[in-house]
Design a protein around this motif. Structure first.
Motif, PDB file in Angstrom:
ATOM      1  N   THR A  51     -11.533 102.314  13.668  1.00  0.00           N
ATOM      2  CA  THR A  51     -10.806 101.194  13.830  1.00  0.00           C
ATOM      3  C   THR A  51     -10.060 101.128  15.217  1.00  0.00           C
ATOM      4  O   THR A  51     -10.013 100.279  15.785  1.00  0.00           O
ATOM      5  CB  THR A  51      -9.829 101.004  12.603  1.00  0.00           C
ATOM      6  OG1 THR A  51     -10.647 101.154  11.487  1.00  0.00           O
ATOM      7  CG2 THR A  51      -8.987  99.744  12.881  1.00  0.00           C
ATOM      8  N   GLY A  52      -9.391 102.353  15.697  1.00  0.00           N
ATOM      9  CA  GLY A  52      -8.772 102.404  16.898  1.00  0.00           C
ATOM     10  C   GLY A  52      -9.675 101.887  17.953  1.00  0.00           C
ATOM     11  O   GLY A  52      -9.448 101.298  19.033  1.00  0.00           O
ATOM     12  N   MET A  53     -10.897 102.648  18.123  1.00  0.00           N
ATOM     13  CA  MET A  53     -11.871 102.308  19.131  1.00  0.00           C
ATOM     14  C   MET A  53     -12.338 100.976  19.141  1.00  0.00           C
ATOM     15  O   MET A  53     -12.207 100.065  20.156  1.00  0.00           O
ATOM     16  CB  MET A  53     -13.101 103.310  18.824  1.00  0.00           C
ATOM     17  CG  MET A  53     -14.101 103.232  19.799  1.00  0.00           C
ATOM     18  SD  MET A  53     -15.445 104.313  19.493  1.00  0.00           S
ATOM     19  CE  MET A  53     -15.853 103.510  18.104  1.00  0.00           C
ATOM     20  N   VAL A  54     -12.423 100.471  18.035  1.00  0.00           N
ATOM     21  CA  VAL A  54     -13.014  98.880  18.045  1.00  0.00           C
ATOM     22  C   VAL A  54     -12.073  98.102  18.435  1.00  0.00           C
ATOM     23  O   VAL A  54     -12.256  96.929  19.294  1.00  0.00           O
ATOM     24  CB  VAL A  54     -13.502  98.500  16.432  1.00  0.00           C
ATOM     25  CG1 VAL A  54     -13.988  97.357  16.296  1.00  0.00           C
ATOM     26  CG2 VAL A  54     -14.902  99.329  16.338  1.00  0.00           C
ATOM     27  N   PHE A  55     -10.760  98.450  17.880  1.00  0.00           N
ATOM     28  CA  PHE A  55      -9.733  97.213  18.282  1.00  0.00           C
ATOM     29  C   PHE A  55      -9.399  97.497  19.665  1.00  0.00           C
ATOM     30  O   PHE A  55      -9.199  96.402  20.292  1.00  0.00           O
ATOM     31  CB  PHE A  55      -8.529  97.869  17.501  1.00  0.00           C
ATOM     32  CG  PHE A  55      -8.329  97.174  16.095  1.00  0.00           C
ATOM     33  CD1 PHE A  55      -9.323  96.256  15.526  1.00  0.00           C
ATOM     34  CD2 PHE A  55      -7.038  97.412  15.338  1.00  0.00           C
ATOM     35  CE1 PHE A  55      -9.397  95.797  14.422  1.00  0.00           C
ATOM     36  CE2 PHE A  55      -7.027  96.674  13.984  1.00  0.00           C
ATOM     37  CZ  PHE A  55      -7.988  96.185  13.801  1.00  0.00           C
ATOM     38  N   SER A  56      -9.301  98.494  20.252  1.00  0.00           N
ATOM     39  CA  SER A  56      -9.036  98.932  21.787  1.00  0.00           C
ATOM     40  C   SER A  56     -10.135  98.019  22.518  1.00  0.00           C
ATOM     41  O   SER A  56      -9.785  97.434  23.690  1.00  0.00           O
ATOM     42  CB  SER A  56      -9.044  99.967  22.022  1.00  0.00           C
ATOM     43  OG  SER A  56      -7.954 100.843  21.380  1.00  0.00           O
ATOM     44  N   TYR A  57     -11.446  98.076  22.013  1.00  0.00           N
ATOM     45  CA  TYR A  57     -12.590  97.447  22.882  1.00  0.00           C
ATOM     46  C   TYR A  57     -12.498  96.014  22.769  1.00  0.00           C
ATOM     47  O   TYR A  57     -12.413  95.373  23.870  1.00  0.00           O
ATOM     48  CB  TYR A  57     -13.803  97.971  22.231  1.00  0.00           C
ATOM     49  CG  TYR A  57     -14.964  97.146  22.888  1.00  0.00           C
ATOM     50  CD1 TYR A  57     -15.300  97.504  24.264  1.00  0.00           C
ATOM     51  CD2 TYR A  57     -15.742  96.238  22.423  1.00  0.00           C
ATOM     52  CE1 TYR A  57     -16.485  96.745  24.549  1.00  0.00           C
ATOM     53  CE2 TYR A  57     -16.770  95.503  23.099  1.00  0.00           C
ATOM     54  CZ  TYR A  57     -16.992  95.741  24.250  1.00  0.00           C
ATOM     55  OH  TYR A  57     -18.181  95.200  24.817  1.00  0.00           O
ATOM     56  N   PHE A  58     -12.308  95.426  21.792  1.00  0.00           N
ATOM     57  CA  PHE A  58     -12.239  93.841  21.750  1.00  0.00           C
ATOM     58  C   PHE A  58     -10.916  93.297  21.975  1.00  0.00           C
ATOM     59  O   PHE A  58     -11.076  92.198  22.521  1.00  0.00           O
ATOM     60  CB  PHE A  58     -12.456  93.401  20.042  1.00  0.00           C
ATOM     61  CG  PHE A  58     -14.020  93.610  19.792  1.00  0.00           C
ATOM     62  CD1 PHE A  58     -14.905  92.642  20.054  1.00  0.00           C
ATOM     63  CD2 PHE A  58     -14.347  94.522  18.993  1.00  0.00           C
ATOM     64  CE1 PHE A  58     -16.274  92.929  19.573  1.00  0.00           C
ATOM     65  CE2 PHE A  58     -15.544  94.875  18.417  1.00  0.00           C
ATOM     66  CZ  PHE A  58     -16.543  93.925  18.871  1.00  0.00           C
ATOM     67  N   ALA A  59      -9.679  94.216  21.892  1.00  0.00           N
ATOM     68  CA  ALA A  59      -8.756  93.658  22.478  1.00  0.00           C
ATOM     69  C   ALA A  59      -8.858  93.310  24.114  1.00  0.00           C
ATOM     70  O   ALA A  59      -8.250  92.764  24.753  1.00  0.00           O
ATOM     71  CB  ALA A  59      -7.516  94.493  22.140  1.00  0.00           C
ATOM     72  N   GLY A  60      -9.331  94.521  24.711  1.00  0.00           N
ATOM     73  CA  GLY A  60      -9.696  94.329  26.164  1.00  0.00           C
ATOM     74  C   GLY A  60     -10.504  93.047  26.617  1.00  0.00           C
ATOM     75  O   GLY A  60      -9.904  92.504  27.523  1.00  0.00           O
ATOM     76  N   VAL A  61     -11.619  92.922  25.554  1.00  0.00           N
ATOM     77  CA  VAL A  61     -12.401  91.837  25.961  1.00  0.00           C
ATOM     78  C   VAL A  61     -11.577  90.446  25.879  1.00  0.00           C
ATOM     79  O   VAL A  61     -11.732  89.794  27.029  1.00  0.00           O
ATOM     80  CB  VAL A  61     -13.574  91.903  25.017  1.00  0.00           C
ATOM     81  CG1 VAL A  61     -14.366  90.459  25.353  1.00  0.00           C
ATOM     82  CG2 VAL A  61     -14.426  93.112  25.312  1.00  0.00           C
ATOM     83  N   LEU A  62     -11.137  90.423  24.908  1.00  0.00           N
ATOM     84  CA  LEU A  62     -10.197  89.246  24.539  1.00  0.00           C
ATOM     85  C   LEU A  62      -8.893  89.082  25.507  1.00  0.00           C
ATOM     86  O   LEU A  62      -8.726  87.977  25.704  1.00  0.00           O
ATOM     87  CB  LEU A  62      -9.887  88.924  22.899  1.00  0.00           C
ATOM     88  CG  LEU A  62     -10.845  89.073  22.087  1.00  0.00           C
ATOM     89  CD1 LEU A  62     -10.341  89.013  20.401  1.00  0.00           C
ATOM     90  CD2 LEU A  62     -11.715  87.444  22.007  1.00  0.00           C
TER      91      LEU A  62
END
Length: 212
Positions: free
Chosen positions: A148-159
């Motif tokens: 979850t931390g990995m997915v959140f960090s990735y999509f937060a960076g994109v958005l």
């Protein structure tokens, strides 16, 4: 305190517990846009400091309060309360473009994170009495947190490249489903009457000892 439920319900409850990692790791959504927040509210540094780090302090207090609540009322109700408070703070987090309003909603996020983290782990102990199986499930839970931390960090960076408030869109697709999963999949855990009477007897003995 063990929970007697069917295999299917146990699996659904486990899915809900593993998915609760979206609440526990929710703060990672903010990490890629911290610099943008400071630049967005340059005249409100104290408020921004709280937006960034305040929920961690609230989380600590909520984590200490959660076991007390769970001893007094149905653990499922405490779980629902935690997720509902989190969902309110997350989904409505930037509805008003005001740093002090965001401080308030971030406080709600911290409360929800603290409660869900404690109660989620407690449910693993309730659902799995066997020590080896419990250790295995705890491993799955830790893996879910990391994923979850990995997915959140990735999509937060994109958005975040489109504006820091856009990272809150992640919460729209996680907080509400999490709430429904807890309501429908998590079993109730009430205190046993024997446990309550034993506790009352212990208090009575302590009072008697003091009087003696």
């Amino acid at each position: 305190m063990s929970v007697k439920i069917s295999g299917t319900k146990r699996i659904l409850a486990l899915i809900a517990i593993l998915f609760s990692s979206v609440v526990v790791m929710a703060d990672l959504v903010m990490v890629p846009v911290i610099g943008q927040i400071y630049g967005y509210y340059p005249e409100n540094m104290n408020a921004v400091n709280y937006i960034v780090s305040g929920p961690a302090l609230i989380l600590l207090a909520a984590s200490l309060a959660a076991p007390v609540l769970a001893r007094k009322i149905d653990k499922k109700l405490v779980f629902i309360m935690g997720v509902a408070v989190f969902a309110g703070g997350a989904v409505l987090g930037v509805m008003v473009d005001n740093p002090y309003y965001i401080c308030f909603t971030r406080s709600l996020v911290g409360i929800g994170e603290g409660i869900v983290n404690v109660i989620g782990v407690a449910y693993i102990a309730d659902l799995y009495e066997d020590a080896k199986m419990r250790a295995r499930i705890n491993g799955f839970y830790s893996a879910a947190l990391s994923l979850t931390g990995m997915v959140f960090s990735y999509f937060a960076g994109v958005l975040g490249t489109q504006g820091w408030m856009n990272v809150y869109k992640i919460y729209y697709f996680t907080a509400i489903p999490m709430l429904f999963m807890v309501i429908f999949f998590i079993p109730s855990v009430k205190r046993d009457s024997g446990e309550q009477s034993d506790e009352g007897a212990d208090r009575g003995r302590k009072k008697k000892d003091k009087l003696g």
